[in-house]
Write a protein that holds these residues in place. Sequence first.
Motif, short mmCIF file in Angstrom:
data_model
loop_
_atom_site.label_atom_id
_atom_site.label_comp_id
_atom_site.label_asym_id
_atom_site.label_seq_id
_atom_site.Cartn_x
_atom_site.Cartn_y
_atom_site.Cartn_z
N MET A 35 0.86 -1.18 0.00
CA MET A 35 0.00 0.00 0.00
C MET A 35 0.90 1.23 0.00
N THR A 36 0.50 2.24 -0.74
CA THR A 36 1.26 3.48 -0.76
C THR A 36 0.74 4.42 0.32
N THR A 37 1.48 5.46 0.61
CA THR A 37 1.07 6.39 1.67
C THR A 37 -0.20 7.15 1.31
N ASP A 38 -0.51 7.24 0.03
CA ASP A 38 -1.74 7.93 -0.37
C ASP A 38 -2.93 6.98 -0.56
N GLY A 39 -2.80 5.74 -0.08
CA GLY A 39 -3.90 4.79 -0.14
C GLY A 39 -3.98 3.98 -1.42
N GLY A 40 -2.99 4.08 -2.26
CA GLY A 40 -2.97 3.30 -3.50
C GLY A 40 -2.37 1.93 -3.28
N LEU A 41 -2.44 1.12 -4.30
CA LEU A 41 -1.88 -0.22 -4.26
C LEU A 41 -0.82 -0.34 -5.35
N ARG A 42 0.34 -0.82 -4.97
CA ARG A 42 1.42 -1.10 -5.92
C ARG A 42 1.67 -2.61 -5.88
N TYR A 43 2.07 -3.17 -7.02
CA TYR A 43 2.34 -4.60 -7.06
C TYR A 43 3.30 -4.93 -8.19
N LEU A 44 3.99 -6.06 -8.03
CA LEU A 44 4.86 -6.57 -9.09
C LEU A 44 3.99 -7.23 -10.13
N ARG A 45 4.19 -6.90 -11.37
CA ARG A 45 3.37 -7.50 -12.43
C ARG A 45 3.87 -8.88 -12.83
N THR A 46 5.17 -9.09 -12.74
CA THR A 46 5.73 -10.41 -13.03
C THR A 46 6.12 -11.05 -11.70
N VAL A 47 5.55 -12.21 -11.43
CA VAL A 47 5.74 -12.90 -10.16
C VAL A 47 6.95 -13.82 -10.26
N PRO A 48 7.94 -13.63 -9.38
CA PRO A 48 9.07 -14.57 -9.36
C PRO A 48 8.58 -15.99 -9.03
N GLY A 49 9.20 -16.99 -9.60
CA GLY A 49 8.76 -18.37 -9.44
C GLY A 49 8.59 -18.81 -8.00
N GLU A 50 9.46 -18.36 -7.12
CA GLU A 50 9.37 -18.78 -5.72
C GLU A 50 8.25 -18.08 -4.96
N GLN A 51 7.57 -17.13 -5.59
CA GLN A 51 6.50 -16.40 -4.92
C GLN A 51 5.11 -16.65 -5.53
N VAL A 52 5.02 -17.62 -6.42
CA VAL A 52 3.75 -17.92 -7.07
C VAL A 52 2.70 -18.37 -6.06
#
Length: 73
Positions: A35-52
Amino acid sequence: MGARKSRSRTTVSVNNDRCRRYGICVAEAPSLFRMTTDGGLRYLRTVPGEQVEQAKAAVRSCPMLAIELDERR
């Protein structure tokens, strides 16, 4: 000839019209979502294999069904 290893690629997308920023995805997969400080959401678009598996848990736990995974081989 040797066997080729198949590489899979997993990407994540969030439907911002559905997302209400409850932050459950952040709890399930903090290395993928934040979550960003202004209430937004950030995320990785490509998921590393170990985090699927974490990404799948975030998808399952989203009450708004706003997260989608695309797994391609």
